[in-house]
Write a protein that holds these residues in place. Structure first.
Motif, PDB file in Angstrom:
ATOM      1  N   VAL A   1       0.814  -1.188   0.147  1.00 55.94           N
ATOM      2  CA  VAL A   1       0.043   0.087   0.003  1.00 55.94           C
ATOM      3  C   VAL A   1       1.003   1.355   0.131  1.00 55.94           C
ATOM      4  O   VAL A   1       1.571   1.401   1.022  1.00 55.94           O
ATOM      5  CB  VAL A   1      -0.970   0.060   1.258  1.00 55.94           C
ATOM      6  N   THR A   2       0.678   2.078  -1.026  1.00 55.88           N
ATOM      7  CA  THR A   2       1.455   3.225  -1.027  1.00 55.88           C
ATOM      8  C   THR A   2       0.938   4.412  -0.100  1.00 55.88           C
ATOM      9  O   THR A   2      -0.431   4.689  -0.271  1.00 55.88           O
ATOM     10  CB  THR A   2       1.594   3.827  -2.438  1.00 55.88           C
ATOM     11  N   VAL A   3       1.607   4.774   0.931  1.00 57.72           N
ATOM     12  CA  VAL A   3       0.979   5.721   1.833  1.00 57.72           C
ATOM     13  C   VAL A   3       1.498   7.187   1.617  1.00 57.72           C
ATOM     14  O   VAL A   3       3.019   6.932   1.772  1.00 57.72           O
ATOM     15  CB  VAL A   3       0.913   5.516   3.451  1.00 57.72           C
ATOM     16  N   VAL A   4       1.027   8.084   1.527  1.00 56.69           N
ATOM     17  CA  VAL A   4       1.519   9.608   1.419  1.00 56.69           C
ATOM     18  C   VAL A   4       0.826  10.209   2.467  1.00 56.69           C
ATOM     19  O   VAL A   4      -0.278  10.396   2.636  1.00 56.69           O
ATOM     20  CB  VAL A   4       0.993  10.244   0.064  1.00 56.69           C
ATOM     21  N   SER A   5       1.698  10.769   3.329  1.00 50.85           N
ATOM     22  CA  SER A   5       1.499  11.729   4.420  1.00 50.85           C
ATOM     23  C   SER A   5       1.600  13.155   4.013  1.00 50.85           C
ATOM     24  O   SER A   5       2.617  13.462   3.398  1.00 50.85           O
ATOM     25  CB  SER A   5       2.337  11.425   5.369  1.00 50.85           C
ATOM     26  N   ILE A   6       0.583  13.945   4.489  1.00 48.16           N
ATOM     27  CA  ILE A   6       0.459  15.204   4.088  1.00 48.16           C
ATOM     28  C   ILE A   6       0.483  16.010   5.155  1.00 48.16           C
ATOM     29  O   ILE A   6      -0.219  16.057   6.226  1.00 48.16           O
ATOM     30  CB  ILE A   6      -1.068  15.649   3.382  1.00 48.16           C
ATOM     31  N   GLY A   7       1.614  16.913   5.331  1.00 44.60           N
ATOM     32  CA  GLY A   7       2.064  18.128   6.283  1.00 44.60           C
ATOM     33  C   GLY A   7       3.016  17.674   7.276  1.00 44.60           C
ATOM     34  O   GLY A   7       3.896  18.318   7.509  1.00 44.60           O
ATOM     35  N   ASP A   8       2.704  16.161   7.752  1.00 41.98           N
ATOM     36  CA  ASP A   8       3.778  15.658   8.572  1.00 41.98           C
ATOM     37  C   ASP A   8       4.244  14.586   8.251  1.00 41.98           C
ATOM     38  O   ASP A   8       3.456  13.547   7.696  1.00 41.98           O
ATOM     39  CB  ASP A   8       3.151  15.551  10.053  1.00 41.98           C
ATOM     40  N   ALA A   9       5.579  13.932   8.243  1.00 48.31           N
ATOM     41  CA  ALA A   9       6.077  12.684   7.939  1.00 48.31           C
ATOM     42  C   ALA A   9       5.556  11.640   9.076  1.00 48.31           C
ATOM     43  O   ALA A   9       5.569  11.833  10.014  1.00 48.31           O
ATOM     44  CB  ALA A   9       7.463  12.807   7.753  1.00 48.31           C
ATOM     45  N   LEU A  10       5.204  10.497   8.328  1.00 52.32           N
ATOM     46  CA  LEU A  10       5.215   9.466   9.304  1.00 52.32           C
ATOM     47  C   LEU A  10       6.390   8.495   9.742  1.00 52.32           C
ATOM     48  O   LEU A  10       6.937   8.078   9.047  1.00 52.32           O
ATOM     49  CB  LEU A  10       4.052   8.416   8.400  1.00 52.32           C
ATOM     50  N   THR A  11       6.971   8.895  11.072  1.00 54.53           N
ATOM     51  CA  THR A  11       8.396   8.602  11.470  1.00 54.53           C
ATOM     52  C   THR A  11       8.354   7.109  11.574  1.00 54.53           C
ATOM     53  O   THR A  11       9.456   6.553  11.678  1.00 54.53           O
ATOM     54  CB  THR A  11       8.331   9.560  12.557  1.00 54.53           C
TER      55      THR A  11
END
Length: 330
Positions: A142-152
Motif C-alpha cells: 500500500v502506497t501511503v502519502v502523508s500530508i503535512g507531517d512525515a510518518l516517522t
C-alpha cells in the motif's frame, strides 16, 4: 440495440464500439478519447447492460482502484482539502474512501485498520499522530502519502511537507512588527509529538522576536473552541493578538471577541493559518497564511504512482483587515 441475456464483458462492449479493449476501457472511465467517443461507449454500455465487476477487476489487476483519504474533517480547511484530493483521484480514474479521524488517535488507528481490511491501493493522510506505530498496519504493498507531517514510524511512506517554521515565523513576525508583545497561540488539541512542528516551534520563534507567547489548546471545530477562546479573552492580562494554527480556530476567536465586546483589530488582532475560502467573507477579512493547495494535491497524488522525495511547501502571508497596531497594553 436490445440487451442480451447473460453478463456482458468488456470484449462485448469493445466489439460493439469497434475499438480495442484498452481504448474501450479508457473511454468508459473518461480517461482518454474524444468526448464523442466517450459518450458513445458509455451509451453502448448502458444498452448492452455492461457493468464493471470490481472484484474481477481487482483480481485481474491486483488493484482495487480505491484510495483511502483520512483527516480531521471538523477542521474547515481539511474538509475542502479532502474534496480537492477526491477530485484529483477521480481524474486519474481512482476512487476515494474518506474517513474522519476527528483529531482522535484511537479513531485514526481504527481507520488504518479499516483501510487495510478494504485492501486500498494507497492512502493519502493528514495524520493526527504522525509518530504512531499503527501506520505500519498498512503493508508495503500500500502506497501511503502523508500530508503535512512525515510518518516517522513507517519507513518508505511518501510525504508532502509544510514549511511550518517559515509559516510560524512569518505570522509572529507580522504581529511583532505591528507592536504586539503578548500574543496568544491557539493550537488544535492534538498529540504533542516530534512530527507536529508548528506548535513546538512557536515558543522558540516567539522568544527571538521578543514576544511573550500564551499557548493554549482548543478543539479543532470552530463551535467547540469558542468557550476556550472566551476564557483566554476574559483574562485581565489578555493578549493583544492571537495566532491560530488553523482558520477554523481563528473564526472561533472572531465569535468569542464579538461576545466579549472586543473589536477586531482595534482591540484584538487575529491571524490564521490556512486561507480558507471563508477568510475573505468574514468582517474584517482574516489575515492568514496561504498554501498552494493545487500544487500540494498534485504532489500528493503523484507520489501514489511514484513514491520518493518529500517536497516542502512554503506558505505565503496574506494580510487583510484582522491585524493592526495594538491600541492597549497590559
Amino acid at each position: 440495440m436490445s440487451r442480451q441475456p447473460g453478463r456482458r464483458t468488456l470484449q462485448d462492449l469493445a466489439s460493439a464500439a469497434g475499438l480495442s479493449l484498452a481504448a474501450t476501457s479508457y473511454a468508459l472511465r473518461g480517461l482518454r478519447g474524444s468526448p464523442a467517443t466517450i459518450q458513445r461507449v458509455r451509451e453502448l454500455a448502458d444498452e448492452l447492460g455492461y457493468t464493471v465487476d470490481p472484484i474481477a477487476r481487482a483480481l485481474a489487476s491486483g488493484r482495487t482502484g480505491w484510495v483511502g483519504v483520512s483527516g480531521s474533517l471538523r477542521d474547515l480547511w481539511q474538509q475542502d482539502f479532502s474534496v480537492l484530493l477526491t477530485r484529483a483521484l477521480r481524474r486519474e480514474g481512482r476512487f476515494a474512501t474518506i474517513a474522519d479521524a476527528d483529531a482522535d488517535p484511537e479513531l485514526e488507528r481504527r481507520i488504518v485498520e479499516q483501510f487495510a481490511a478494504q485492501r486500498v491501493d494507497g492512502a493519502l493522510v493528514s495524520p493526527v499522530d504522525p509518530t504512531a506505530s499503527y501506520w505500519q498496519l498498512l503493508g508495503d504493498e500500500v502506497t501511503v502519502v502523508s500530508i503535512g507531517d512525515a510518518l516517522t514510524a513507517r519507513a518508505g511512506s511518501g510525504s508532502v511537507l509544510f514549511d511550518n517554521e517559515f509559516g510560524v515565523r512569518a505570522a509572529l513576525a507580522h504581529l511583532a512588527d505591528l507592536g504586539h508583545q503578548r500574543v496568544g497561540l491557539l493550537a488544535p488539541a492534538l498529540p504533542s509529538t516530534p512530527g507536529r512542528p508548528a506548535q513546538l516551534l512557536a515558543p522558540t520563534i516567539a522568544g527571538t522576536l521578543g514576544i511573550e507567547l500564551v499557548a493554549i489548546s482548543a478543539p479543532a471545530a470552530t463551535a467547540d473552541a469558542i468557550d476556550v477562546v472566551s476564557s483566554l479573552l476574559a483574562a485581565r492580562d489578555r493578549p493583544t493578538g492571537v495566532f491560530c494554527l488553523s482558520d477554523s480556530l481563528a473564526f472561533a476567536v472572531y465569535r468569542a471577541a464579538r461576545d466579549a465586546g472586543l473589536r477586531i483589530p482595534e482591540d484584538l488582532s487575529v491571524i490564521g493559518y490556512d486561507d480558507h475560502q471563508l477568510a475573505v467573507l468574514v468582517e474584517p477579512g482574516l489575515t492568514t497564511m496561504a498554501w498552494d493547495e493545487d500544487a500540494i494535491v498534485a504532489a500528493a497524488v503523484e507520489q501514489l504512482e511514484s513514491p520518493g522525495g518529500a517536497p516542502l511547501f512554503r506558505p505565503e502571508l496574506v494580510v487583510r483587515g484582522s491585524t493592526g497596531v495594538p491600541h492597549q497594553s497590559y
